[in-house]
Design an enzyme around this catalytic site. Structure first.
Site, PDB file in Angstrom:
ATOM      1  N   CYS A 132       0.841  -1.535   0.114  1.00 29.55           N
ATOM      2  CA  CYS A 132       0.519  -0.026  -0.383  1.00 29.55           C
ATOM      3  C   CYS A 132       0.443   0.954   0.095  1.00 29.55           C
ATOM      4  CB  CYS A 132      -1.218  -0.220   1.254  1.00 29.55           C
ATOM      5  SG  CYS A 132      -2.011   1.608   1.394  1.00 29.55           S
ATOM      6  N   CYS A 135      -0.686   3.883   2.265  1.00 28.34           N
ATOM      7  CA  CYS A 135      -0.084   4.058   4.129  1.00 28.34           C
ATOM      8  C   CYS A 135       1.012   4.089   3.132  1.00 28.34           C
ATOM      9  CB  CYS A 135      -0.367   3.289   3.937  1.00 28.34           C
ATOM     10  SG  CYS A 135      -2.202   1.595   3.187  1.00 28.34           S
ATOM     11  N   ASP A 136       2.286   3.519   3.279  1.00 31.50           N
ATOM     12  CA  ASP A 136       3.173   3.963   3.553  1.00 31.50           C
ATOM     13  C   ASP A 136       4.612   4.421   3.215  1.00 31.50           C
ATOM     14  OD1 ASP A 136       3.174   1.881   5.969  1.00 31.50           O
ATOM     15  OD2 ASP A 136       3.177   0.280   4.078  1.00 31.50           O
TER      16      ASP A 136
END
Ligand code: NAP
Length: 306
Positions: A132, A135-136
């Protein structure tokens, strides 16, 4: 009143819940392991009608949830670990709330990101290995990282990651991308993205966090080490059918099969919508649309059978 349970809280599950609750069926939604579904790991959503300026994925999902809640949907943060669909009421064992019964079931459990399956990739998940980017990506400021895949997700993630990273390698197993032309062009035009064609990752290096990749050139049959500190997988998804796969008709990739032009599965009273049964479109709006269909199919079936 018949008990209707919706499994999953992405666009499909929440739209099904909205329609079911507006039909006074007071559904219970088991939100699953990723409440809000895949859109909660996205930033701007520009292709959901009704939001001309775009909307952030998590906000869109919060709004859908609030809308379903307004009409009497109950949300439970839990997931099904076992299911008995041999007779009605169906019996669902969940990881936290014990056993639940349902007269009708809407399965909207979506799909999950695929990994390569390398032991070190698994070991370093969350320590430089991610599926992701949204997300990261933030954690890779100024670093060199790699994305695996040649589809729209890989192009989207690689492009997004250039906001943070110094350099993004896209490693693809062929010499041609699967991604749509517009996404390809965007990635090709980005000076921070470098493509590594006809190649696969055979190992992920590093002790506590990713320190490099072993990349094999499939044409030359040679391997080299690529110095990166992050690895993002964008190689597609697997439908989340775990406890249901043995009860319901599915294709060879595990996607639930529904009757033509309907959301009915092979078991009466069980309906499927969204990515768990969609091998073609996989869009938020198509998932939402099929969630609506599942609710209407479910409501009509309950009317006829109860
Ligand atoms: P996808 O289109 O199935 O692409 C998966 C990519 O990963 C392919 O290039 C595939 O290679 C590669 N791959 C699969 N297994 C692999 C493995 N074991 N090792 C190495 N490479 C592997 O998946 P996606 O990109 O996630 O897209 C899914 C759907 O969502 C598509 O319909 C896409 O159009 C849509 N989508 C749209 C947008 C957008 O419009 N904004 C964004 C993301 C996704 P091959 O090409 O060799 O098979």
């Amino acid at each position: 009143m018949p008990k209707v349970v919706v499994l999953g809280s992405g666009p499909a599950g929440l739209t099904a819940a909205l329609y079911l609750s507006r039909a006074n069926l007071a559904p219970t939604v088991l939100e699953g392991l990723e409440p809000g579904g895949q859109l909660t790991t996205t930033t701007d959503v520009d292709n959901f009608p009704g939001f001309p300026e775009g909307i952030m994925g998590p906000e869109l999902m919060e709004r859908m949830k609030a809308q379903a809640e307004r009409f009497g949907t109950t949300f439970v943060l839990d997931e099904v670990t076992e299911a008995d669909l041999s007779q009605r009421p169906f019996k669902l064992t969940t990881s936290m709330s014990g056993t639940l019964e349902a007269d009708a079931l809407v399965i909207a459990t979506g799909a999950s990101a695929r990994y390569l399956g390398l032991p070190n990739e698994l070991r370093l998940r969350g320590h430089g290995v991610s599926a992701c980017a949204t997300c990261d990506g933030f954690f890779f400021q100024g670093q060199d990282i790699a994305v695996i895949g040649g589809g729209d997700s890989a192009m989207e993630e690689a492009t997004f990651l250039t906001k943070f990273a110094r350099k993004v390698y896209v490693i693809h197993r062929r010499a041609e991308l699967r991604a749509s032309k517009i996404m390809q062009d965007r990635a090709f035009a980005n000076p921070k993205i470098e493509f590594i064609w006809n190649s696969e990752v055979t190992d992920v290096l590093g002790e506590g966090k990713v320190a490099g990749l072993v990349v094999r050139d499939l044409e030359q049959d040679t391997s080299r080490t690529l110095d990166v500190t992050g690895l993002f997988l964008a190689i597609g998804h697997t439908p989340n059918t775990g406890p249901f796969a043995r009860w319901l008709g599915h294709d060879d990739q595990g996607y639930l099969v529904t009757a033509e032009g309907s959301t009915r599965t092979s078991v009466e009273g069980v309906f499927a919508c969204g990515d768990v049964q969609d091998t073609i479109y996989r869009q938020a709006i198509t998932a939402a649309g099929s969630g609506c269909q599942a609710a209407l199919d479910c409501e009509r079936w309950l009317e006829a059978s109860h």
